[in-house]
Design a protein around this motif. Structure first.
Motif, PDB file in Angstrom:
ATOM      1  N   THR A 594       0.810  -1.216   0.000  1.00 40.38           N
ATOM      2  CA  THR A 594       0.000   0.000   0.000  1.00 40.38           C
ATOM      3  C   THR A 594       0.842   1.263   0.000  1.00 40.38           C
ATOM      4  OG1 THR A 594      -1.724  -1.177   1.199  1.00 40.38           O
ATOM      5  CG2 THR A 594      -1.834   1.208   1.246  1.00 40.38           C
ATOM      6  N   MET A 595       1.962   1.242   0.679  1.00 37.12           N
ATOM      7  CA  MET A 595       2.716   2.477   0.879  1.00 37.12           C
ATOM      8  C   MET A 595       3.171   3.118  -0.432  1.00 37.12           C
ATOM      9  SD  MET A 595       5.843   3.202   3.535  1.00 37.12           S
ATOM     10  CE  MET A 595       4.752   2.957   4.930  1.00 37.12           C
ATOM     11  N   PRO A 596       3.745   2.392  -1.410  1.00 39.86           N
ATOM     12  CA  PRO A 596       4.146   3.054  -2.670  1.00 39.86           C
ATOM     13  C   PRO A 596       2.971   3.676  -3.410  1.00 39.86           C
ATOM     14  CG  PRO A 596       5.205   0.915  -2.463  1.00 39.86           C
ATOM     15  CD  PRO A 596       4.166   0.985  -1.402  1.00 39.86           C
ATOM     16  N   GLU A 609       7.388  14.268   3.983  1.00 35.27           N
ATOM     17  CA  GLU A 609       6.082  14.578   4.549  1.00 35.27           C
ATOM     18  C   GLU A 609       5.058  13.512   4.172  1.00 35.27           C
ATOM     19  OE1 GLU A 609       8.100  16.703   3.301  1.00 35.27           O
ATOM     20  OE2 GLU A 609       8.431  18.144   4.926  1.00 35.27           O
ATOM     21  N   VAL A 610       5.173  12.994   2.931  1.00 35.13           N
ATOM     22  CA  VAL A 610       4.274  11.916   2.512  1.00 35.13           C
ATOM     23  C   VAL A 610       4.425  10.704   3.425  1.00 35.13           C
ATOM     24  CG1 VAL A 610       3.806  10.235   0.680  1.00 35.13           C
ATOM     25  CG2 VAL A 610       4.139  12.645   0.111  1.00 35.13           C
ATOM     26  N   LEU A 611       5.689  10.341   3.708  1.00 30.45           N
ATOM     27  CA  LEU A 611       5.954   9.196   4.573  1.00 30.45           C
ATOM     28  C   LEU A 611       5.366   9.415   5.958  1.00 30.45           C
ATOM     29  CD1 LEU A 611       7.353   6.459   4.849  1.00 30.45           C
ATOM     30  CD2 LEU A 611       9.411   7.668   5.586  1.00 30.45           C
ATOM     31  N   HIS A 612       5.492  10.638   6.473  1.00 28.53           N
ATOM     32  CA  HIS A 612       4.943  10.947   7.801  1.00 28.53           C
ATOM     33  C   HIS A 612       3.423  10.870   7.795  1.00 28.53           C
ATOM     34  CE1 HIS A 612       4.720  12.360  11.803  1.00 28.53           C
ATOM     35  NE2 HIS A 612       4.341  13.608  11.522  1.00 28.53           N
ATOM     36  N   THR A 620       1.434   0.978   7.179  1.00 28.59           N
ATOM     37  CA  THR A 620       2.749   0.457   7.524  1.00 28.59           C
ATOM     38  C   THR A 620       3.345  -0.284   6.334  1.00 28.59           C
ATOM     39  OG1 THR A 620       1.850  -1.625   8.344  1.00 28.59           O
ATOM     40  CG2 THR A 620       1.965   0.209   9.904  1.00 28.59           C
ATOM     41  N   ALA A 621       4.573  -0.731   6.517  1.00 29.49           N
ATOM     42  CA  ALA A 621       5.238  -1.464   5.442  1.00 29.49           C
ATOM     43  C   ALA A 621       4.539  -2.786   5.153  1.00 29.49           C
ATOM     44  CB  ALA A 621       6.706  -1.693   5.810  1.00 29.49           C
ATOM     45  N   GLU A 622       3.832  -3.326   6.139  1.00 28.91           N
ATOM     46  CA  GLU A 622       3.139  -4.597   5.973  1.00 28.91           C
ATOM     47  C   GLU A 622       1.685  -4.407   5.571  1.00 28.91           C
ATOM     48  OE1 GLU A 622       4.682  -7.460   6.217  1.00 28.91           O
ATOM     49  OE2 GLU A 622       6.579  -6.512   6.778  1.00 28.91           O
ATOM     50  N   ALA A 623       1.248  -3.182   5.430  1.00 25.33           N
ATOM     51  CA  ALA A 623      -0.171  -2.923   5.167  1.00 25.33           C
ATOM     52  C   ALA A 623      -0.541  -3.327   3.740  1.00 25.33           C
ATOM     53  CB  ALA A 623      -0.483  -1.449   5.394  1.00 25.33           C
TER      54      ALA A 623
END
Length: 903
Positions: A594-596, A609-612, A620-623
């Motif tokens: 999901t994150m990318p 800021e996007v990461l925050h 999360t990385a596992e989302a």
């Protein structure tokens, strides 16, 4: 003095004159000497008189002291009849005093026959030149008992031949002393017989020294009495008890409270250790405090107890091992995974195998293992979860021996990282026991100690006893865990579907749009799933964010960074892979990472800021995430997005069904909002209609009261004047017509006034609600005969809003009209209660009541207009309206109107 008159016989006149002069001088000198001697004699007489007086006083004091002491004083002048016997001589024997001349003979008659010789020898010693004697003898008292007398005599005078002529002495009654001495002798004899025969060691210590030790004490310890006298009383005590015995022994002699009985160990002269059961107390010995200690030899009993204790300890350890095995079995049975099995066993083993490190390793592959559980007293690098890859040599060693034992890790080559890690922890001895189950090596049980050669064969036996069930439990736990994983996946899918169905049910019972969104978000969050809802604006081809359960801080931060709550379909097609399936074909879309995707959609914002923002939003990385089309009447109405770590691609089917129900709930909420908007408009129109109706009633009421009332009043007055102007004997028909016309005018005037009041009582506008209600209720009672009680509480200082007063007045009118038509009541109560934020109207009657359910089931047009009018008036004012009634139980109507409305 005759020599003073002598004169010389020869001589001359001069000689005679000189001689005469000398004679006169001698006479003068002699007279002075005589006067001086006389004065000296007088002084001597005075001194003697004073001395005699002092002697008399001393004699009186001495006599008083003698009489007061109770002892006897006597004087024997040996036949010179100058004897003396004090009164105490007789009273100590119970007799009355006798004549002193008969005293010697009297006391001779009282002398014990066995003591006559002893007294005669004492008297004979005086006659032979002794000056004093002391003798004991017995005298018979008046009561017949013998009294022991201590007599002392002294010779004060002797005759020319040296025989005693005056002897004085004393008699002292020592009967009690004799009895005491006898008792003491008996007690001492008894004590010696007892102490010398009793099978207990008895010591008397005084200060720090041993003053007495009986035969058993000497035999037990091996020292003689002389050796004891040169020793301190704690010298024979074992060093473990020496300080205690010394402290208590000295404190006991000081009179301080200390335990009287305790067990201690002593050391004999030959070095043997013996146990004593000692009792001690404080006594008086030779006039000074001392301690008496009595000790019984309990060495044999102690040895027997020790033997029994060892047997009991062995039995206890055996029972504990059985109990330990049972606890291990119960802990293993309660565990559900290899890790839980290992943790359960680790907590029990260290009770029987003393060690500083205990671990259980699960064998994953041929040479690699994983630490399942560890229990250590310090920091360790081999924690639970750490993988170990250097097990090949240990496995090879265990093929030749059932136990891999390293008695000193510092004495073997540094051949493995695991051994180096153990050395770093200070482990000196190490035991590795294999865990074999059904011919398969599943792991190892390890013990480590910081002392070399620390583990005995008993320790290893206990560990091997534990290893067998532990290995089987670990293997079973592996199989059960795999089965649980398969079942958990299936159960999770069912639970996910069931949970979504429950959420859908909750959504069906929720009609408010905002509440629908809040329910959707909260229920999904309970499943660990975040969500958002965007609705499609067909005119602008944009998706508008209407709800998200993400952290509000993430939304606020995005807004501050210029992030819009709208996204165009073109932008969605560009950044979301597979968006065509979602937008055009209305198919659910699964995103494994999901994150990318989130970062790509927010490409207008700098990446940090996007990461925050996405982290705050729960991405999360596992989302993983699922995008679901919301379809209403075959068209795309929006998108439901869900993301979380537990989402799976298998959830697409259940999520798609759920999305259809969410779309229906959103559409229903939108339709309900439209209906409520129209309903609100109807309420506004109804309120305006009621206001117009009241205004028209007020206008008609005033016209009836002012115009028609005035016209009818003028007509009545004119008819009266016309009647007065008739002749004295008018035509009877004319007079009758005038009277009837005047009566009709009066009746019509009264009817117009009643009609005016019914339309709008003027006092409601002028005086307010309460006076208007009182007037109306009184007219109601007069007309129908039904008594009405009006109760008003907390009347406000200022009047209610005009619309509220009119509404309450009309509601009371309508309710009383219904009571008069249908209730058949005999009593009515009207309560008006004012509060700071609301006013409450309560109307109750004791009539026949009605069936609420039956009335509610009718069509609105068939229910009658009374209750509908009341409900509409209350609704227009934002109030609440309720009715409680049942057949035969009367009716209660309650109206609450808030006071924060406009107008």
């Amino acid at each position: 003095m005759e020599w003073l008159s002598l004169r010389p016989a020869h001589g001359t006149m001069d000689n005679a004159a000189g001689e005469e002069k000398r004679t006169a001088m001698d006479e003068q000198r002699t007279r002075e000497e005589l006067i001086a001697e006389l004065a000296q004699l007088r002084r001597r007489i005075t001194e003697l008189e004073a001395s005699n007086e002092e002697i008399g006083q001393r004699e009186t004091i001495l006599r008083f002291a003698v009489e007061a002491s109770g002892d006897g004083v006597w004087q024997n002048t040996l036949g010179h009849r100058n004897d003396f016997f004090s009164e105490g001589m007789f009273t100590m024997l119970g007799y009355q005093p006798v004549d002193p001349s008969k005293g010697v003979a009297f006391f001779r008659t009282l002398l014990h026959p066995d003591d006559v010789v002893r007294l005669e020898e004492a008297e004979r010693a005086l006659s032979l030149g002794e000056n004093e004697y002391t003798v004991e003898f017995r005298l018979r008292a008046k009561d017949g008992h013998w009294r022991h007398i201590l007599s002392r005599g002294r010779c004060l005078a002797r005759d020319a031949q040296g025989r005693p002529t005056r002897v004085v002495g004393t008699h002292v009654d020592i009967t009690k002393l004799k009895k005491t001495e006898a008792a003491l002798r008996r007690s001492e004899a008894l004590f010696r017989n007892l102490t010398e025969t009793i099978p207990a060691a008895i010591f008397i210590y005084q200060g720090e020294c041993i003053r007495y030790a009986n035969r058993e004490a000497k035999r037990l310890v091996g020292y003689t009495q002389e050796e004891f006298q040169n020793m301190r009383f704690w010298d024979i005590v074992h060093k473990d008890f020496r300080a205690l015995v010394r402290e208590r022994g000295l404190a006991r002699q000081r009179g301080e409270p200390v335990p009287a009985r305790y067990e201690l160990k002593i050391v004999t002269k030959g070095g043997e250790e013996r146990w004593l059961d000692l009792s001690a107390q404080r006594i008086e010995f030779e006039g000074a405090p001392a301690g008496l200690a009595i000790g019984y030899d309990i060495t044999e009993r102690k040895h027997a107890e020790q033997a029994e204790k060892q047997k009991g300890e062995a039995l206890r350890r055996h029972v504990e091992r059985l109990s330990f095995q049972r606890e291990i079995d119960q802990a293993i049975l309660a565990a559900r995974s290899p890790s839980q099995v290992a943790q359960a066993v680790v907590g029990h083993i260290r009770r029987f195998v003393p060690c500083q490190r205990l671990s259980i390793i699960e064998l994953i592959s041929g040479e690699e293992g994983r630490v399942l559980a560890v229990d250590t007293e310090g920091e360790t690098g081999l924690k639970a979860g750490v993988r170990i890859s250097d097990l090949a040599q240990q496995i090879e060693c265990l093929r030749e021996s059932p136990v891999y034992l390293v008695e000193d890790t510092f004495a073997v080559p540094d051949f493995s990282p695991t051994l180096r890690a153990l050395r770093a922890e200070g482990i000196r001895s190490f035991v590795n026991i294999p865990l074999n189950a059904r011919g398969e090596l599943v792991g190892f049980l390890n013990f480590g100690s910081k002392r070399p050669r620390s583990f005995s064969s008993e320790h290893i036996d206990v560990a091997r006893e534990v290893a067998a069930p532990l290995a089987i439990a670990m293997q079973n736990a592996r199989l059960a865990e795999a089965e649980r994983r398969r079942s958990a996946e299936l159960a999770r899918s069912n639970a996910f579907l069931t949970a979504l169905q429950q959420v859908a049910i909750r959504l069906q019972t929720t009609l408010e749009p905002e509440q629908v969104m809040a329910t959707l978000g909260s229920e999904l969050l309970r499943l660990g799933i975040f969500c958002f809802v965007v609705l499609l604006d067909a005119e602008t081809s944009t998706l508008n964010l209407i709800y998200t359960s993400a952290n509000p801080e993430a939304i606020a931060l995005g807004k501050r960074m210029g992030l819009s709550e709208r996204i165009s379909l073109a932008s969605l097609r560009e950044h979301l892979p597979g968006s065509e399936e979602l937008i055009e074909r209305h198919r659910a879309l699964f995103i494994s990472d999901t994150m990318p995707v989130a970062a790509a959609i927010l490409d207008e914002i700098p990446y940090p800021e996007v990461l925050h923002i996405v982290q705050l939003a729960g991405v999360t990385a596992e989302a993983r995430s699922i995008c679901l089309p919301l379809i209403i009447e075959g068209r795309l109405a929006g998108v439901l997005g869900m993301w979380g770590e537990d989402l799976r691609e298998d959830d697409l089917t259940a999520a798609s069904l759920f999305a259809n129900q969410v779309a229906v709930a959103i559409e229903n909420a939108r339709l309900l909002e439209t209906i409520r908007h129209h309903e609100q408009g109807l309420h506004v129109l109804s309120a305006r209609l009621l206001d117009a109706q009241e205004a028209e009633r007020q206008r008609i009421s005033r016209e009836l009261h002012d115009e028609m009332g005035q016209a009818l009043t003028a007509m009545s007055i004119d008819l009266g004047r016309l009647e007065k102007k008739l002749p004295a004997h008018p035509d009877p028909e004319v007079g009758s017509l005038l009277k009837e016309s005047r009566d009709v005018a009066d009746q019509l005037l009264s009817r117009v006034r009643e009609l005016s009041l019914a339309l709008r009582p003027l006092m409601l506008d002028d005086l307010g609600l309460v006076p208007a209600l009182r007037w109306h209720l009184n007219r109601y009672t007069e007309r129908l005969g039904i008594p009405i009680d009006l109760e008003v509480s907390a009347l406000p200082e200022i009047r209610l809003p005009h619309r509220v007063e009119i509404a309450l007045y009309r509601i009371v009118q309508e309710a009383l009209t219904n009571i008069a038509r249908h209730a058949q009541a005999s009593q009515v109560t009207v309560q008006l209660t004012y509060r700071a934020d609301r006013v409450t109207l309560r109307i109750e009657d004791d009539g026949q009541g009605f069936d609420l359910h039956q009335v509610a089931s009718r069509e609105p047009w068939a229910r009658g207009t009374g209750l509908l009018n009341i409900e509409e008036r209350v609704s227009c004012l934002g109030g609440r309206f309720s009715i409680l009634s049942h057949p035969g139980g009367g009716t209660r109507l309650v109206v609450e109107i808030p006071l924060d409305i406009e107008g």
